[in-house]
Design a protein around this motif. Structure first.
Motif, PDB file in Angstrom:
ATOM      1  N   PHE A   1       0.819  -1.215   0.000  1.00  0.00           N
ATOM      2  CA  PHE A   1       0.000   0.000   0.000  1.00  0.00           C
ATOM      3  C   PHE A   1       0.856   1.270   0.000  1.00  0.00           C
ATOM      4  O   PHE A   1       0.332   2.373   0.180  1.00  0.00           O
ATOM      5  CB  PHE A   1      -0.929   0.002   1.212  1.00  0.00           C
ATOM      6  CG  PHE A   1      -2.079  -0.961   1.078  1.00  0.00           C
ATOM      7  CD1 PHE A   1      -3.239  -0.587   0.408  1.00  0.00           C
ATOM      8  CD2 PHE A   1      -1.994  -2.247   1.604  1.00  0.00           C
ATOM      9  CE1 PHE A   1      -4.293  -1.485   0.284  1.00  0.00           C
ATOM     10  CE2 PHE A   1      -3.040  -3.141   1.476  1.00  0.00           C
ATOM     11  CZ  PHE A   1      -4.205  -2.764   0.803  1.00  0.00           C
ATOM     12  N   GLY A   2       2.163   1.120  -0.201  1.00  0.00           N
ATOM     13  CA  GLY A   2       3.037   2.284  -0.330  1.00  0.00           C
ATOM     14  C   GLY A   2       3.256   3.078   0.940  1.00  0.00           C
ATOM     15  O   GLY A   2       3.473   4.299   0.887  1.00  0.00           O
ATOM     16  N   ALA A   3       3.207   2.433   2.079  1.00  0.00           N
ATOM     17  CA  ALA A   3       3.389   3.139   3.356  1.00  0.00           C
ATOM     18  C   ALA A   3       4.821   3.654   3.487  1.00  0.00           C
ATOM     19  O   ALA A   3       5.779   3.009   3.048  1.00  0.00           O
ATOM     20  CB  ALA A   3       3.062   2.210   4.520  1.00  0.00           C
ATOM     21  N   SER A   4       4.961   4.827   4.072  1.00  0.00           N
ATOM     22  CA  SER A   4       6.279   5.419   4.289  1.00  0.00           C
ATOM     23  C   SER A   4       6.220   6.307   5.519  1.00  0.00           C
ATOM     24  O   SER A   4       5.142   6.622   6.034  1.00  0.00           O
ATOM     25  CB  SER A   4       6.733   6.232   3.072  1.00  0.00           C
ATOM     26  OG  SER A   4       5.862   7.342   2.859  1.00  0.00           O
TER      27      SER A   4
ATOM     28  N   LEU B   1      11.266   7.395   4.442  1.00  0.00           N
ATOM     29  CA  LEU B   1      11.629   5.980   4.438  1.00  0.00           C
ATOM     30  C   LEU B   1      10.414   5.139   4.074  1.00  0.00           C
ATOM     31  O   LEU B   1       9.438   5.094   4.829  1.00  0.00           O
ATOM     32  CB  LEU B   1      12.146   5.563   5.820  1.00  0.00           C
ATOM     33  CG  LEU B   1      13.368   6.312   6.363  1.00  0.00           C
ATOM     34  CD1 LEU B   1      13.672   5.845   7.780  1.00  0.00           C
ATOM     35  CD2 LEU B   1      14.570   6.108   5.458  1.00  0.00           C
ATOM     36  N   PRO B   2      10.456   4.452   2.955  1.00  0.00           N
ATOM     37  CA  PRO B   2       9.346   3.554   2.622  1.00  0.00           C
ATOM     38  C   PRO B   2       9.440   2.274   3.437  1.00  0.00           C
ATOM     39  O   PRO B   2      10.531   1.850   3.830  1.00  0.00           O
ATOM     40  CB  PRO B   2       9.577   3.272   1.135  1.00  0.00           C
ATOM     41  CG  PRO B   2      11.060   3.381   0.968  1.00  0.00           C
ATOM     42  CD  PRO B   2      11.502   4.470   1.919  1.00  0.00           C
ATOM     43  N   VAL B   3       8.314   1.663   3.727  1.00  0.00           N
ATOM     44  CA  VAL B   3       8.327   0.362   4.390  1.00  0.00           C
ATOM     45  C   VAL B   3       8.809  -0.663   3.376  1.00  0.00           C
ATOM     46  O   VAL B   3       8.226  -0.812   2.298  1.00  0.00           O
ATOM     47  CB  VAL B   3       6.927  -0.009   4.911  1.00  0.00           C
ATOM     48  CG1 VAL B   3       6.933  -1.452   5.447  1.00  0.00           C
ATOM     49  CG2 VAL B   3       6.492   0.957   6.003  1.00  0.00           C
ATOM     50  N   ARG B   4       9.884  -1.361   3.724  1.00  0.00           N
ATOM     51  CA  ARG B   4      10.476  -2.339   2.808  1.00  0.00           C
ATOM     52  C   ARG B   4       9.931  -3.736   3.108  1.00  0.00           C
ATOM     53  O   ARG B   4       9.871  -4.142   4.274  1.00  0.00           O
ATOM     54  CB  ARG B   4      11.992  -2.329   2.926  1.00  0.00           C
ATOM     55  CG  ARG B   4      12.613  -1.015   2.491  1.00  0.00           C
ATOM     56  CD  ARG B   4      14.122  -1.090   2.401  1.00  0.00           C
ATOM     57  NE  ARG B   4      14.749  -1.104   3.712  1.00  0.00           N
ATOM     58  CZ  ARG B   4      16.073  -1.055   3.899  1.00  0.00           C
ATOM     59  NH1 ARG B   4      16.888  -1.003   2.866  1.00  0.00           N
ATOM     60  NH2 ARG B   4      16.580  -1.064   5.125  1.00  0.00           N
ATOM     61  N   SER B   5       9.565  -4.430   2.072  1.00  0.00           N
ATOM     62  CA  SER B   5       8.986  -5.765   2.235  1.00  0.00           C
ATOM     63  C   SER B   5      10.080  -6.813   2.382  1.00  0.00           C
ATOM     64  O   SER B   5      11.022  -6.865   1.581  1.00  0.00           O
ATOM     65  CB  SER B   5       8.101  -6.108   1.038  1.00  0.00           C
ATOM     66  OG  SER B   5       7.679  -7.458   1.109  1.00  0.00           O
ATOM     67  N   LEU B   6       9.944  -7.628   3.409  1.00  0.00           N
ATOM     68  CA  LEU B   6      10.866  -8.742   3.582  1.00  0.00           C
ATOM     69  C   LEU B   6      10.532  -9.895   2.642  1.00  0.00           C
ATOM     70  O   LEU B   6      11.355 -10.777   2.412  1.00  0.00           O
ATOM     71  CB  LEU B   6      10.830  -9.221   5.037  1.00  0.00           C
ATOM     72  CG  LEU B   6      11.521  -8.281   6.041  1.00  0.00           C
ATOM     73  CD1 LEU B   6      10.986  -8.495   7.446  1.00  0.00           C
ATOM     74  CD2 LEU B   6      13.028  -8.496   6.019  1.00  0.00           C
ATOM     75  N   ILE B   7       9.302  -9.877   2.161  1.00  0.00           N
ATOM     76  CA  ILE B   7       8.908 -10.901   1.179  1.00  0.00           C
ATOM     77  C   ILE B   7       9.111 -10.309  -0.207  1.00  0.00           C
ATOM     78  O   ILE B   7       8.180  -9.933  -0.932  1.00  0.00           O
ATOM     79  CB  ILE B   7       7.441 -11.327   1.397  1.00  0.00           C
ATOM     80  CG1 ILE B   7       7.223 -11.779   2.837  1.00  0.00           C
ATOM     81  CG2 ILE B   7       7.071 -12.474   0.443  1.00  0.00           C
ATOM     82  CD1 ILE B   7       5.797 -12.161   3.149  1.00  0.00           C
ATOM     83  N   SER B   8      10.369 -10.170  -0.565  1.00  0.00           N
ATOM     84  CA  SER B   8      10.774  -9.609  -1.855  1.00  0.00           C
ATOM     85  C   SER B   8      12.191 -10.075  -2.123  1.00  0.00           C
ATOM     86  O   SER B   8      12.834 -10.689  -1.255  1.00  0.00           O
ATOM     87  CB  SER B   8      10.720  -8.075  -1.815  1.00  0.00           C
ATOM     88  OG  SER B   8      11.674  -7.574  -0.900  1.00  0.00           O
TER      89      SER B   8
END
Length: 510
Positions: free
Chosen positions: A52-55, A65-72
């Motif tokens: 959802f593009g949270a930052s 700082l964008p929230v970085r996905s660990l499932i990537s």
């Protein structure tokens, strides 16, 4: 002794609630698995927020700082390549293991046990409740061993002088259990919590380091206040309620098998330990000493930064002095063997740290830690829930959480990455948040049915009261928990409003 009816023993007041807490708590997984599951939860949450593009705007740098996905792809690469570094670089690991090398050596050669026994036995009758609580509190230098060693000793001492043994048991257990976090010395708990606090604070400020000394002044005051409070609770509430002891006669545990060299060993330990303390003190006092910092500073100095190695050396000196005197240490191999035994006792902690380190690292890398801290602080500001009411609310929350998670290090590892950065955004120093956590966690230890040593204390209790059940246990220890918690809150407020540092260079506000 107070007569307890069969009805009361079968259905103690509050038993339904306690049974519910026990049932819910027993369904929680082992702490290691719990942190694995929490790490997995962070992975899922980071994926959703990233989707959802949270930052969040970093409060220190102003960077978005964008929230970085660990499932990537990047997330999987990070988890695989950082796993070992997360573990070996986890701040509390080296601190705790290092300090336990010394404390463990002193414990394994019998020094701590002998010193505790002699201190309690020699106490005047009128001061016994206060001495029992004090020794219990100070006993946490030996970590969890104090909870097992001290209560039965204080019970026997009370019995020998004609006082109620259960009152002695309760006083010793209150000090060792509820007063666990306080001490006049720097203990392993200080190193452990400070390490986790450092990891959490660096989510906001990468340069911040939380010293094991940040709560030292607070802990010193706590020792004396809790000693008085615990003694008064024993004299005014617990022992009068118990009445005159009419239980079974107790076989006194005489010290006929005591090593005759033990007394000399304790004297030698005090002498050599005292010499070491004097040498260090003189070295710190000298203005040009290498232990001083820039411009002769003591607060920001190699002395403070190296406090854990200095404590390690102290315990090695007194442990070796005692061990050599009583004949338990004959060569260098004996020293390393005792240290190895001490580290073996920490095996469970080492395993748990592996999972904790991954959870905190994932929480930080994904930027969820900064997001929760900043947004949480803004929310609290918006509803005007800040200041002391917020701190007291946090203390009550942590105290309640103790009924589900009893491991102090595990609970702080969960709370610190959230509350330390959040309270930093509200202007509170990590040392203040850590102190608030410690008093809530420590005071409620002894009244949760999930406390691992409750079963042991209940067994000791049944030695003097065969009808004792969990309701008896809770009703016995609850006055201490409530009194300790309230007293500690007052102490914390005094430090806050007077501006007294919680430790060397550790203010309550940033």
């Amino acid at each position: 002794m107070v007569e307890i009816s069969e009805k009361d023993t079968e259905k103690p007041r509050g038993s339904r609630f306690l049974n519910l807490v026990e049932k819910v708590g027993n369904k929680l997984p082992d702490p290691f698995i719990l942190f694995i599951l929490l790490a997995a939860l962070v992975m899922v949450v980071s994926f959703v927020f990233n989707l959802f593009g949270a930052s969040v705007i970093h409060p220190g740098t102003g960077e978005e700082l964008p929230v970085r996905s660990l499932i990537s792809g990047d997330g999987v690469e990070f988890m695989l390549t950082s796993m070992l570094d997360n573990f070996t670089g986890f701040a509390p690991l080296g601190l705790v293991l290092s300090i336990m090398l010394g404390i463990g050596l002193a414990e394994k050669v019998g020094l701590l046990d002998y010193a505790i026994r002699k201190t309690v036995v020699k106490a005047p009758v009128a001061l016994l409740p206060y001495v029992a609580v004090f020794i219990g509190i100070m006993g946490n230098i030996a970590s969890d061993a104090a909870v097992v060693i001290i209560p039965p000793l204080t019970a026997i001492v009370f019995y020998k002088v004609g006082r109620h043994p259960i009152a002695g048991l309760a006083a010793g257990f209150a000090g060792a259990g509820a007063g666990f976090t306080a001490n006049l010395l720097i203990a392993g708990t200080d190193a452990l919590l400070a390490g986790i606090s450092t990891e959490a604070a660096q989510i906001i400020d990468e340069s911040m380091t939380v010293s094991p000394l940040v709560n030292w002044y607070f802990n010193i005051v706590s020792v004396f206040v809790l000693t008085v409070v615990g003694g008064l609770i024993t004299n005014k509430i617990v022992e009068p309620r118990l009445g005159k002891y009419s239980g079974p006669e107790v076989e006194e545990e005489e010290s006929s098998e005591e090593d005759p060299k033990a007394k000399k060993g304790l004297i030698n330990a005090v002498i050599f330990g005292g010499i070491y303390v004097v040498v260090v003190a003189v070295a710190v006092i000298i203005p040009t000493s290498p232990l001083r910092g820039e411009n002769g500073s003591i607060v920001d100095s190699p002395f403070i930064d190296g406090i854990v190695p200095l404590i390690l050396i102290f315990f090695v000196i007194i442990g070796v002095s005692y061990g050599v005197t009583v004949g338990k240490i004959r060569n260098g191999k004996d020293v390393s063997d005792y240290m190895a035994e001490a580290i073996k006792d920490m095996a469970g902690y080492i395993v748990l740290v592996f999972a904790i380190a991954q959870f905190i690292s994932y929480f930080s890398w994904s930027n969820l830690g900064v997001l929760v801290a900043v947004e949480g602080a803004e929310f609290l500001k918006d509803i005007n829930f800040t200041g002391i009411p917020l701190i007291i609310g946090y203390i009550i929350f942590t105290a309640a959480l103790n009924f589900l998670i009893t491991s102090g290090s595990a609970k702080w590892a969960i709370e610190a990455p959230i509350f330390v950065p959040m309270f930093m955004q509200l202007g509170y120093a990590p040392a203040f948040t850590q102190a608030a956590y410690r008093i809530a966690d420590s005071s409620m230890n002894i009244v949760t049915p999930l406390f691992p040593y409750m079963v042991i204390i209940l067994a000791f209790l049944k030695k003097y009261d065969k009808n004792a059940k969990i309701g008896t246990y809770i009703s016995l220890m609850l006055p201490y928990s409530i009194a300790f918690l309230l007293s500690w809150i007052v102490i914390l407020l005094v430090f806050f409003y007077t501006g007294i540092p919680l430790g060397p260079g550790a203010q309550t506000l940033l």
